[in-house]
Design a protein around this motif. Structure first.
Motif, mmCIF file in Angstrom:
data_model
loop_
_atom_site.group_PDB
_atom_site.id
_atom_site.type_symbol
_atom_site.label_atom_id
_atom_site.label_comp_id
_atom_site.label_asym_id
_atom_site.label_seq_id
_atom_site.Cartn_x
_atom_site.Cartn_y
_atom_site.Cartn_z
ATOM 1 N N SER A 26 51.120 39.430 35.393
ATOM 2 C CA SER A 26 49.851 38.734 35.590
ATOM 3 C C SER A 26 48.806 39.655 36.215
ATOM 4 N N TRP B 274 45.260 40.686 34.214
ATOM 5 C CA TRP B 274 43.941 40.385 34.786
ATOM 6 C C TRP B 274 43.120 41.671 34.902
ATOM 7 N N GLN B 275 43.715 42.702 35.435
ATOM 8 C CA GLN B 275 42.987 43.951 35.652
ATOM 9 C C GLN B 275 42.647 44.642 34.333
ATOM 10 N N THR C 288 43.162 49.798 37.890
ATOM 11 C CA THR C 288 43.944 49.344 36.739
ATOM 12 C C THR C 288 45.260 50.094 36.651
ATOM 13 N N PRO D 272 41.660 42.601 43.459
ATOM 14 C CA PRO D 272 40.313 42.035 43.265
ATOM 15 C C PRO D 272 39.302 42.535 44.294
ATOM 16 N N PHE E 193 35.194 38.181 37.217
ATOM 17 C CA PHE E 193 36.624 38.449 37.044
ATOM 18 C C PHE E 193 37.392 38.389 38.362
ATOM 19 N N TRP F 115 39.959 35.422 39.779
ATOM 20 C CA TRP F 115 41.316 35.800 40.178
ATOM 21 C C TRP F 115 41.646 35.252 41.556
ATOM 22 N N THR G 207 41.951 31.485 41.711
ATOM 23 C CA THR G 207 43.122 30.977 40.989
ATOM 24 C C THR G 207 44.408 31.200 41.766
ATOM 25 N N TYR G 208 44.581 32.383 42.352
ATOM 26 C CA TYR G 208 45.858 32.759 42.936
ATOM 27 C C TYR G 208 45.941 32.585 44.447
ATOM 28 N N THR H 20 36.666 26.834 39.549
ATOM 29 C CA THR H 20 37.998 27.397 39.301
ATOM 30 C C THR H 20 39.029 26.840 40.269
#
Length: 548
Positions: free
Chosen positions: A19, A23-24, A62, A82, A107, A111, A114-115, A165
């Protein structure tokens, strides 16, 4: 905002690492596209050094997202990704605002919301806004109102995105929890169903009777081990569920097409205790008592059927052996009885016989005749196919027969202090076989005295009307239970309480009496029974119906 640093299962670690990298990778692709646009248009970037530093941070992050073992470090350490992305995107935005790189902040904000729950939803816009404002005042001219307003629009958008979100994630998590609970319930129900199925399968394969079940399409869902073994004993193919040839209850008449139990079950018929023989006569044979019941669903439509079979071979063989024994013994008794009757007739023909001796011989002759009749009845009862009674019809006074029967039983009744009473109402004359009807009355009176209590009472009432005459025989004996009454007229049946007593009997009396009465187009029944006594009723028409 963080989770405890615990060692997650391998599958969870792999999912977390995958995950983070995906995302990255999505952000890196967007930045790569932005770099392509910047390189295509010359003199687009006002601060190239800062711009490519931000790009370098994105790609370095990344690479780190792909190689760092996040599953071992724990979920809380992934927030570094992030945060580094926010820092890199702010540098891109500050290097050249015209490229719109600030939109990429969506982005990392998505993230974090969400997490990392509420803390992540708040931290994402706050950190982004702080870095944007810092970059604006440090690198650019703080007196430019247009740039300040443009920079403040992005945080507002990020706040709305982060809030939406977070709310959506909470709903998704709640639905996921609900789905997980429902899944656990379904799995639990499925496990119970499988356990019940295994239990049912074990029970079906343990019982000594055969079970065959079909669904609404006629496909077999249950064929237990016992039934399968029976089929194997007669060489039935595995694809078949019934021997090719079957015979009716007599064991010699083949079942016609459509009469086989399995065919009847497939048609949805209901039958009970159907006796079918398998195996050729003279060879190994199997007798099955079969019962079938169809299933119906909630709409009342047929939804399959089940057939249960019981092995009756030993039982039917025992009954046949018993009948053969009775027939053999009865046949052996007829010869000496016939001889006794002949010699008694010769004695009566003698002129030297005194009056009292002649009376004694008459009694002996009458009882010998009755004994021969009983032996004949035993032979008749043991026949495979009842040929019926040979009846001689004539006008018969039932009151006289009842009186004669009472007189013959009076010595036995007096020994037990049982009183015998006779009542006659209306005309007692019927067209019947006097000897056979007397046999029925004698049997009922004998039972009433035999199973009565000492000092009891037996009442006989003969009641006639225009169409028929009824004989009521009531006693004050032990009575019969409802279960015993079901087998009252069954051959050789004797109640459990009687079998365990000193009272002797063959269990044929009532069965033969019923056959005699039915041969007269009459009826015999038990009208009442209780611990205080029993009442039997014989109904005879004035004249039997003529055969067409």
């Amino acid at each position: 905002m963080s989770l405890p640093l615990t060692k997650a299962p391998p599958s969870s670690r792999w999912h977390l690492e995958r995950s983070v990298f995906l995302w990255q990778l999505l952000l890196a692709g967007a930045v790569l596209l932005l770099v392509g646009i910047a390189l295509t248009i010359p003199s687009t970037v006002s601060n190239p050094e800062l711009f490519f530093l931000g790009v370098a941070v994105v790609f370095a992050t990344t690479a780190g997202a792909g190689v760092v073992p996040w599953g071992r470090l724990g979920k809380r350490w992934t927030i570094l990704v992030p945060l580094l992305d926010i820092f890199a995107i702010v540098m891109l935005r500050v290097a050249e605002p015209a490229l719109g790189a600030g939109l990429f902040l969506v982005f990392p904000v998505l993230w974090m919301a969400t997490y990392f729950g509420l803390a992540g939803a708040i931290a994402g816009p706050v950190v982004s806004t702080a870095l944007l404002i810092a970059g604006l005042f440090v690198v650019q001219d703080p007196t430019s109102g247009t740039r300040v307003i443009g920079a403040l629009i992005i945080p507002v958008v990020l706040i709305f995105i982060s809030t939406a979100t977070y709310v959506g994630t909470r709903k998704t998590q709640a639905q996921r929890v609900l789905l997980r609970q429902q899944s656990e319930l379904l799995e639990s129900a499925f496990d119970r169903a499988r356990r019940d199925e295994r239990t049912l399968d074990q029970v079906m394969n343990t019982v000594s009777f055969g079970v065959v079940a079909i669904n609404r399409f006629g496909r077999h869902t249950i064929v237990n081990r016992t039934y399968r073994r029976w089929l194997d004993d007669f060489g039935t193919p595995g694809s078949s569920y019934s021997p090719v040839v079957g015979y009716r209850e007599d064991g010699v008449t083949p079942l016609a097409e459509g009469e086989r139990p399995l065919e009847r079950m497939l048609r949805g018929e209901s039958f009970e205790n159907l006796i079918v023989w398998y195996g050729e006569p003279g060879e190994k044979r199997l007798a099955l008592g079969m019962t079938s019941r169809p299933f119906t669903n909630t709409d009342g439509k047929r939804d399959g059927a089940v057939m249960v079979s019981r092995d009756l071979t030993a039982e039917l063989d025992a009954i046949r052996a018993r009948d053969d024994l009775v027939a053999s013994v009865s046949h052996e008794l007829r010869t000496p009885l016939t001889s006794i009757l002949g010699y008694l007739d010769l004695v009566l023909d003698s002129d030297s016989l005194s009056g009292q001796d002649r009376e004694h011989v008459d009694v002996a002759l009458a009882n010998a005749d009755r004994l021969l009749s009983i032996v004949s009845d035993l032979l008749l009862a043991s026949q495979k196919e009842n040929a019926g009674f040979l009846l001689t019809f004539a006008p018969t006074d039932l009151a006289v027969l009842a009186k004669q029967s009472i007189q013959s039983l009076k010595p036995t009744a007096d020994e037990r202090r049982i009183s015998l009473l006779l009542t006659s109402i209306g005309s007692p004359i019927v067209y019947a076989d006097e000897f056979r009807v007397r046999q029925v009355i004698d049997n009922l009176l004998s039972n009433a005295v035999k199973y009565n209590h000492p000092g009891g009472r037996v009442s006989v009432a003969v009641v006639g009307d225009d169409a028929e005459v009824e004989i009521f025989v009531s006693d004050t004996g032990r009575g019969m239970t409802a279960e015993e009454q079901k087998s009252l007229f069954q051959r050789f049946y004797r109640a459990e309480s009687v079998r365990n007593s000193t009272i002797h009997g063959t269990g044929l009396g009532l069965a033969i009496s019923q056959e005699i009465v039915q041969a007269h187009d009459g009826n015999i029944r038990m009208s009442a029974s209780s611990p205080a006594g029993t009442t039997m009723v014989i109904t005879l028409p004035r004249e039997p119906e003529e055969d067409e």
